[in-house]
Design a protein around this motif. Sequence first.
Motif, PDB file in Angstrom:
ATOM      1  N   UNK A  57       1.030  -1.250  -0.267  1.00 52.38           N
ATOM      2  CA  UNK A  57      -0.259   0.174   0.045  1.00 52.38           C
ATOM      3  C   UNK A  57       0.560   1.743   0.630  1.00 52.38           C
ATOM      4  N   UNK A  58       1.796   1.178   0.953  1.00 54.91           N
ATOM      5  CA  UNK A  58       2.831   2.543   0.944  1.00 54.91           C
ATOM      6  C   UNK A  58       3.330   2.605  -0.251  1.00 54.91           C
ATOM      7  N   UNK A  59       4.200   1.130  -1.305  1.00 57.18           N
ATOM      8  CA  UNK A  59       5.349   1.742  -2.425  1.00 57.18           C
ATOM      9  C   UNK A  59       3.673   2.246  -3.685  1.00 57.18           C
ATOM     10  N   UNK A  60       2.706   1.965  -3.696  1.00 60.72           N
ATOM     11  CA  UNK A  60       1.552   1.991  -4.532  1.00 60.72           C
ATOM     12  C   UNK A  60       1.616   3.840  -4.036  1.00 60.72           C
ATOM     13  N   UNK A  61       0.552   4.196  -2.392  1.00 61.47           N
ATOM     14  CA  UNK A  61       0.833   5.619  -3.204  1.00 61.47           C
ATOM     15  C   UNK A  61       1.841   6.383  -2.741  1.00 61.47           C
ATOM     16  N   UNK A  62       3.204   6.027  -3.103  1.00 62.52           N
ATOM     17  CA  UNK A  62       4.659   7.131  -3.630  1.00 62.52           C
ATOM     18  C   UNK A  62       4.690   6.834  -5.055  1.00 62.52           C
ATOM     19  N   UNK A  63       4.777   5.799  -5.573  1.00 67.52           N
ATOM     20  CA  UNK A  63       4.394   5.572  -6.703  1.00 67.52           C
ATOM     21  C   UNK A  63       3.182   6.677  -7.643  1.00 67.52           C
ATOM     22  N   UNK A  64       1.813   6.831  -6.949  1.00 62.58           N
ATOM     23  CA  UNK A  64       1.642   7.663  -7.955  1.00 62.58           C
ATOM     24  C   UNK A  64       1.368   9.125  -6.949  1.00 62.58           C
ATOM     25  N   UNK A  65       2.112   8.973  -6.392  1.00 64.01           N
ATOM     26  CA  UNK A  65       2.574  10.850  -5.829  1.00 64.01           C
ATOM     27  C   UNK A  65       3.562  10.782  -7.397  1.00 64.01           C
ATOM     28  N   UNK A  66       3.784  11.389  -8.856  1.00 61.39           N
ATOM     29  CA  UNK A  66       4.349  11.737  -9.304  1.00 61.39           C
ATOM     30  C   UNK A  66       4.534  12.941  -9.659  1.00 61.39           C
ATOM     31  N   UNK A  67       3.635  14.135  -9.743  1.00 58.32           N
ATOM     32  CA  UNK A  67       3.467  15.432  -9.998  1.00 58.32           C
ATOM     33  C   UNK A  67       4.321  16.415  -9.020  1.00 58.32           C
ATOM     34  N   UNK A  68       5.277  16.814  -9.924  1.00 60.01           N
ATOM     35  CA  UNK A  68       5.292  17.869  -8.466  1.00 60.01           C
ATOM     36  C   UNK A  68       5.266  19.084  -8.748  1.00 60.01           C
ATOM     37  N   UNK A  69       5.765  19.731  -7.669  1.00 56.74           N
ATOM     38  CA  UNK A  69       5.364  21.600  -7.186  1.00 56.74           C
ATOM     39  C   UNK A  69       6.528  21.965  -8.434  1.00 56.74           C
ATOM     40  N   UNK A  70       5.479  23.475  -8.799  1.00 55.38           N
ATOM     41  CA  UNK A  70       5.603  23.453 -10.585  1.00 55.38           C
ATOM     42  C   UNK A  70       6.888  24.637  -9.890  1.00 55.38           C
ATOM     43  N   UNK A  71       7.846  24.964 -10.808  1.00 55.03           N
ATOM     44  CA  UNK A  71       9.468  25.324 -10.479  1.00 55.03           C
ATOM     45  C   UNK A  71       8.794  26.844 -10.068  1.00 55.03           C
ATOM     46  N   UNK A  72       7.911  27.550 -10.883  1.00 54.77           N
ATOM     47  CA  UNK A  72       7.973  28.780 -10.293  1.00 54.77           C
ATOM     48  C   UNK A  72       7.485  28.670  -8.487  1.00 54.77           C
ATOM     49  N   UNK A  73       6.185  27.654  -8.329  1.00 52.94           N
ATOM     50  CA  UNK A  73       6.014  27.136  -6.896  1.00 52.94           C
ATOM     51  C   UNK A  73       7.214  26.945  -6.133  1.00 52.94           C
ATOM     52  N   UNK A  74       8.301  26.497  -6.440  1.00 56.11           N
ATOM     53  CA  UNK A  74       9.685  25.888  -6.552  1.00 56.11           C
ATOM     54  C   UNK A  74      10.576  27.302  -6.079  1.00 56.11           C
ATOM     55  N   UNK A  75      11.132  27.923  -6.779  1.00 59.47           N
ATOM     56  CA  UNK A  75      10.915  29.130  -6.386  1.00 59.47           C
ATOM     57  C   UNK A  75      11.227  29.722  -5.484  1.00 59.47           C
ATOM     58  N   UNK A  76       9.838  30.561  -5.478  1.00 59.63           N
ATOM     59  CA  UNK A  76       8.986  31.006  -4.316  1.00 59.63           C
ATOM     60  C   UNK A  76       9.496  30.800  -3.684  1.00 59.63           C
ATOM     61  N   UNK A  77       9.167  28.988  -2.728  1.00 55.06           N
ATOM     62  CA  UNK A  77       9.930  28.371  -1.553  1.00 55.06           C
ATOM     63  C   UNK A  77      10.785  28.811  -1.709  1.00 55.06           C
TER      64      UNK A  77
END
Length: 314
Positions: A57-77
Amino acid sequence: MSASSSPLPEFAPSLEVRLPIKLATVVVMDQADTTSLDQSTDWNQKSSSQPRKLTQIETDKLSRDNVLVSEFKQNKLELEAKKNWDLFYKRNSTNFFKDRHWISREFAELVDAPHQNKDSPGRNLVLLEVGCGVGNLVFPLMKANPSLYVYACDFSPRAVQYLKDNRDYSSDRLTAFQCDLTSDDLTSVIPAQTIDLVTMVFVLSAIHPDNMTYAVRNIHSALKVGGIVLFRDYGVNDHAMLRFSKGHKLADCFYVRQDGTRAFFFSLEFLGSIFTEAGFEVISNEYVFRETVNKKEGICVPRVFVQAKFIKNG
């Protein structure tokens, strides 16, 4: 918190390794806030050279979370990292983290080392704590070792001011200053190669991975030959890593909390590579497994930390 200071609350008391399994009790709080998971009162654990094995279950959860925060927001952070940590301390004042009395049990060097520096007779042992926050590690440690002299720095100016306002603050034994480990030169405040010991407790995880090697080199420049870094932080496959919902992932093993502060989860290989690239040699480097219990909810979750020691050789 040092450059990307360390508020992941004393984050989970550090416990060392090489011991049989024991149990730890922690209060589990807000869903995506890893800092809330670590307010532990009992620190039993085991150590391993291998990461925690995930369930399917944990492996499946991590594999589904494959969309990263946008570059714009990452730079802002990244640009707002200091502001976000300062707001953290504005909201929580000195009340969020528990004192880290466990530190002297985990790292005997902090209390068992000679009170006088063997290389400079008459000079007390000198410690640098990066990511000092409001002093939850510094003040208990200074009481445990009355001869210790401490330099303490944090990313957050507000945290440093809270530390200086503490009634136990004494400039005779403690110098506190604001510092961004990823850009400020530590040796502008601390004479180069004069530090005997460095504590990095839930600090490096708050720094962007691209900037970690520079931060560790910065520490290397202040540490004397033979000096040691005592390290404790989040490990890969920690339960806190699995609690992040979609939309919080910045990169592999790197996440942003709801308040804009960030957390990286280390593998032993990655951590070792950061320090060796910065000029250190590895003394020890292990995962620490603990169980966090929410008694009210009847929930027991697996915590994973990395605990390590690194030495600066000539």
